[in-house]
Design an enzyme around this catalytic site. Structure first.
Site, PDB file in Angstrom:
ATOM      1  CB  CYS A  54      -9.194  -2.944   1.092  1.00  0.00           C
ATOM      2  SG  CYS A  54     -10.597  -2.579   0.039  1.00  0.00           S
ATOM      3  CB  CYS A  58     -15.851  -0.666   4.660  1.00  0.00           C
ATOM      4  SG  CYS A  58     -15.975  -0.723   2.870  1.00  0.00           S
ATOM      5  CB  CYS A  61     -13.598  -3.609   6.643  1.00  0.00           C
ATOM      6  SG  CYS A  61     -12.770  -4.983   5.818  1.00  0.00           S
ATOM      7  CB  CYS A  98     -17.568 -17.890   0.096  1.00  0.00           C
ATOM      8  SG  CYS A  98     -17.739 -16.122  -0.176  1.00  0.00           S
ATOM      9  CB  CYS A 129     -19.902 -17.753  -3.153  1.00  0.00           C
ATOM     10  SG  CYS A 129     -20.481 -16.078  -2.803  1.00  0.00           S
ATOM     11  CB  CYS A 189     -24.489 -13.911  -2.086  1.00  0.00           C
ATOM     12  SG  CYS A 189     -24.168 -14.077  -0.327  1.00  0.00           S
ATOM     13  NE  ARG A 262     -25.269 -17.994   1.520  1.00  0.00           N
ATOM     14  CZ  ARG A 262     -25.470 -19.211   1.023  1.00  0.00           C
ATOM     15  NH1 ARG A 262     -25.229 -20.266   1.770  1.00  0.00           N
ATOM     16  NH2 ARG A 262     -25.911 -19.392  -0.203  1.00  0.00           N
TER      17      ARG A 262
HETATM   18  N1  SAM Z   1     -14.075  -6.225  -0.708  1.00  0.00           N
HETATM   19  C1  SAM Z   1     -15.289  -6.866  -1.004  1.00  0.00           C
HETATM   20  C2  SAM Z   1     -16.504  -6.056  -0.647  1.00  0.00           C
HETATM   21  O1  SAM Z   1     -16.452  -5.212   0.220  1.00  0.00           O
HETATM   22  O2  SAM Z   1     -17.556  -6.311  -1.247  1.00  0.00           O
HETATM   23  C3  SAM Z   1     -15.416  -8.240  -0.411  1.00  0.00           C
HETATM   24  C4  SAM Z   1     -14.953  -8.567   0.975  1.00  0.00           C
HETATM   25  S1  SAM Z   1     -15.894  -7.875   2.325  1.00  0.00           S
HETATM   26  C5  SAM Z   1     -14.966  -8.484   3.675  1.00  0.00           C
HETATM   27  C6  SAM Z   1     -17.437  -8.756   2.337  1.00  0.00           C
HETATM   28  C7  SAM Z   1     -18.450  -8.353   3.370  1.00  0.00           C
HETATM   29  O3  SAM Z   1     -18.069  -8.835   4.638  1.00  0.00           O
HETATM   30  C8  SAM Z   1     -18.666  -6.869   3.610  1.00  0.00           C
HETATM   31  O4  SAM Z   1     -19.496  -6.278   2.662  1.00  0.00           O
HETATM   32  C9  SAM Z   1     -19.312  -6.855   4.976  1.00  0.00           C
HETATM   33  O5  SAM Z   1     -20.726  -6.899   4.872  1.00  0.00           O
HETATM   34  C10 SAM Z   1     -18.765  -8.120   5.637  1.00  0.00           C
HETATM   35  N2  SAM Z   1     -17.833  -7.795   6.733  1.00  0.00           N
HETATM   36  C11 SAM Z   1     -16.610  -7.242   6.615  1.00  0.00           C
HETATM   37  N3  SAM Z   1     -16.019  -7.078   7.819  1.00  0.00           N
HETATM   38  C12 SAM Z   1     -16.910  -7.538   8.727  1.00  0.00           C
HETATM   39  C13 SAM Z   1     -16.892  -7.638  10.153  1.00  0.00           C
HETATM   40  N4  SAM Z   1     -15.860  -7.222  10.886  1.00  0.00           N
HETATM   41  N5  SAM Z   1     -17.965  -8.178  10.764  1.00  0.00           N
HETATM   42  C14 SAM Z   1     -19.020  -8.603  10.032  1.00  0.00           C
HETATM   43  N6  SAM Z   1     -19.096  -8.530   8.697  1.00  0.00           N
HETATM   44  C15 SAM Z   1     -18.057  -8.006   8.042  1.00  0.00           C
HETATM   45  C1  DTB Z   2     -20.645 -12.000   4.329  1.00  0.00           C
HETATM   46  O1  DTB Z   2     -21.679 -11.299   4.305  1.00  0.00           O
HETATM   47  N1  DTB Z   2     -20.092 -12.486   5.420  1.00  0.00           N
HETATM   48  C2  DTB Z   2     -18.891 -13.211   5.108  1.00  0.00           C
HETATM   49  C3  DTB Z   2     -18.886 -13.187   3.566  1.00  0.00           C
HETATM   50  N2  DTB Z   2     -19.974 -12.323   3.250  1.00  0.00           N
HETATM   51  C4  DTB Z   2     -17.684 -12.801   2.838  1.00  0.00           C
HETATM   52  C5  DTB Z   2     -17.645 -12.595   5.630  1.00  0.00           C
HETATM   53  C6  DTB Z   2     -17.694 -11.835   6.838  1.00  0.00           C
HETATM   54  C7  DTB Z   2     -16.345 -11.312   7.059  1.00  0.00           C
HETATM   55  C8  DTB Z   2     -16.080 -11.116   8.474  1.00  0.00           C
HETATM   56  C9  DTB Z   2     -14.881 -10.297   8.708  1.00  0.00           C
HETATM   57  C10 DTB Z   2     -13.589 -10.989   8.556  1.00  0.00           C
HETATM   58  O2  DTB Z   2     -13.440 -12.174   8.907  1.00  0.00           O
HETATM   59  O3  DTB Z   2     -12.635 -10.329   8.126  1.00  0.00           O
HETATM   60 FE1  SF4 Z   3     -12.270  -3.380   1.352  1.00  0.00          FE
HETATM   61 FE2  SF4 Z   3     -13.207  -4.370   3.619  1.00  0.00          FE
HETATM   62 FE3  SF4 Z   3     -14.594  -2.515   2.346  1.00  0.00          FE
HETATM   63 FE4  SF4 Z   3     -14.400  -5.005   1.288  1.00  0.00          FE
HETATM   64  S1  SF4 Z   3     -15.406  -4.440   3.200  1.00  0.00           S
HETATM   65  S2  SF4 Z   3     -14.173  -3.065   0.227  1.00  0.00           S
HETATM   66  S3  SF4 Z   3     -12.325  -5.531   1.960  1.00  0.00           S
HETATM   67  S4  SF4 Z   3     -12.551  -2.243   3.251  1.00  0.00           S
END
Ligand code: SAM
Ligand code: DTB
Ligand code: SF4
Length: 329
Positions: A54, A58, A61, A98, A129, A189, A262
């Site tokens: 990506c 963030c 992530c 989702c 979703c 959401c 959630r």
């Molecule tokens: N790329 C898209 C975005 O950022 O909106 C969708 C995927 S992203 C993984 C969706 C959400 O998952 C993020 O906004 C964040 O709040 C949550 N998330 C990502 N990594 C996480 C982690 N390691 N622990 C908890 N929540 C996480």
């Molecule tokens: C959200 O707030 N929590 C879910 C869903 N939206 C997509 C995902 C959390 C992702 C956790 C990090 C991962 O498994 O990569």
């Molecule tokens: Fe990309 Fe992860 Fe940020 Fe979503 S949360 S935009 S997957 S870096």
């Protein structure tokens, strides 16, 4: 009857957060049963339809190309493969599916595949979703017309702390997509993450932001940061006091009474007792299955065991969409 309000003041919200624990929980549980069957929990399954690589940075992530986290980048899955995974999720008991993609935003060339996925998953009778990054109003319309129920786009943290965790996108960008989704008629959401080194004031500020949007997000995911090696948040993260988590869930429930709250990432580190307090405080959905997108989730047998011991019921399935009913005739 409790009113649904979007005019909460920061002081009012902070005062609720500071109530004695038992009082806060009582208020939250009271609001919860006014708006939701308190014994019900909705089960969601997540699928990463496009993993890693990506362009966003963030800091929490595993999927950002800016950090070396060991996550392998993949291409967008085919619609049939996604629909088959959704069928397995439904057979395993999920009511909601989702689909997540590691994108800044979807490319227009991907839209047909994405709308095929939405139609196929909705036809199974699952609530749908997607979380694909930023969306233009035109992309919202395409997903809405395909039957997408919800779009997940989190604010992640407070407006004040946001710049500490990401630089390639801003809170304003996030809120703009949330507005496109809402105006385009898809349910929103939107929630965030705890445990990224934010202060208590940031957590409250995150809820102030959500609860004072023009209308509440229909669904509010509360994530505990799931530890990922190699990202900047690794050096900032602090363990969240379990009672602070319960207070946050209770606060979300009182502020946004009709929304689904959630209990999302981070449940592997939570005891059964902590999760039950979250249900009492108003959480009414969890993600099930051994994996979230790239990180771990409790084993299915553990969740089944917990829900059974608590006597919780799973939420009723969404009726299958019209096209599925016609196909079944
Ligand atoms: N790329 C898209 C975005 O950022 O909106 C969708 C995927 S992203 C993984 C969706 C959400 O998952 C993020 O906004 C964040 O709040 C949550 N998330 C990502 N990594 C996480 C982690 N390691 N622990 C908890 N929540 C996480
Ligand atoms: C959200 O707030 N929590 C879910 C869903 N939206 C997509 C995902 C959390 C992702 C956790 C990090 C991962 O498994 O990569
Ligand atoms: Fe990309 Fe992860 Fe940020 Fe979503 S949360 S935009 S997957 S870096």
């Amino acid at each position: 009857m409790t009113n649904i309000r979007t005019d909460w003041s920061r002081d009012e919200i902070a005062a609720l957060f500071d109530l004695p624990f038992t009082e806060l929980l009582f208020q939250a549980a009271t609001v919860h049963r006014e708006f939701h069957p308190p014994e019900q929990v909705q089960l969601c399954t997540l699928l990463s339809i496009k993993t890693g690589g990506c362009p966003e940075d963030c800091g929490y992530c595993s999927q950002s190309a800016h950090y070396d986290t060991g996550v392998k980048a993949t291409k967008l899955m085919g619609a049939q493969e996604v629909i088959a995974a959704a069928k397995r999720a439904k057979d395993a008991g999920a009511q909601r599916f989702c689909m997540g993609a590691a994108w800044r935003s979807p490319k227009d060339r991907d839209m047909d595949k994405l709308t095929d996925m939405v139609r196929g998953v909705a036809d199974l009778g699952l609530e749908t979703c997607m979380t694909l990054g930023m969306l233009s109003p035109e992309q919202v319309t395409k997903l809405k017309n395909a039957g997408l129920d919800f779009y997940n786009h989190n604010i992640d943290t407070s407006p004040e702390y946001y710049a500490e965790i990401a630089s390639t996108r801003t809170m304003e960008d996030r809120l703009e997509t949330v507005e496109h989704v809402r105006k385009g008629g898809i349910k929103v959401c939107c929630g965030g993450i705890l445990g990224m080194g934010e202060a208590e004031a940031d957590r409250i500020s995150m809820l102030v932001t959500l609860a004072t949007l023009p209308s509440h997000p229909d669904s509010v995911p509360v994530n505990l940061w799931n530890a990922v090696k190699g990202v900047p948040v690794q050096g900032k993260s602090e363990k969240v006091d379990p009672f602070a988590l319960v207070r946050l869930v209770a606060l979300a429930r009182i502020l946004m009474p009709a929304s689904v709250v959630r209990l999302s990432a981070g449940r592997t580190g939570m005891s059964d007792e902590l999760q039950s307090l979250c249900f009492l405080a108003g959480a009414n959905s969890i993600f099930v299955g051994n994996q979230l997108l790239t990180t771990e989730n409790p084993a299915t047998w553990k969740d089944n065991d917990l829900l059974q011991r608590l006597g919780m019921h799973v939420a009723p399935a969404k009726p299958a969409s019209r096209s599925a009913k016609i196909a079944a005739q």
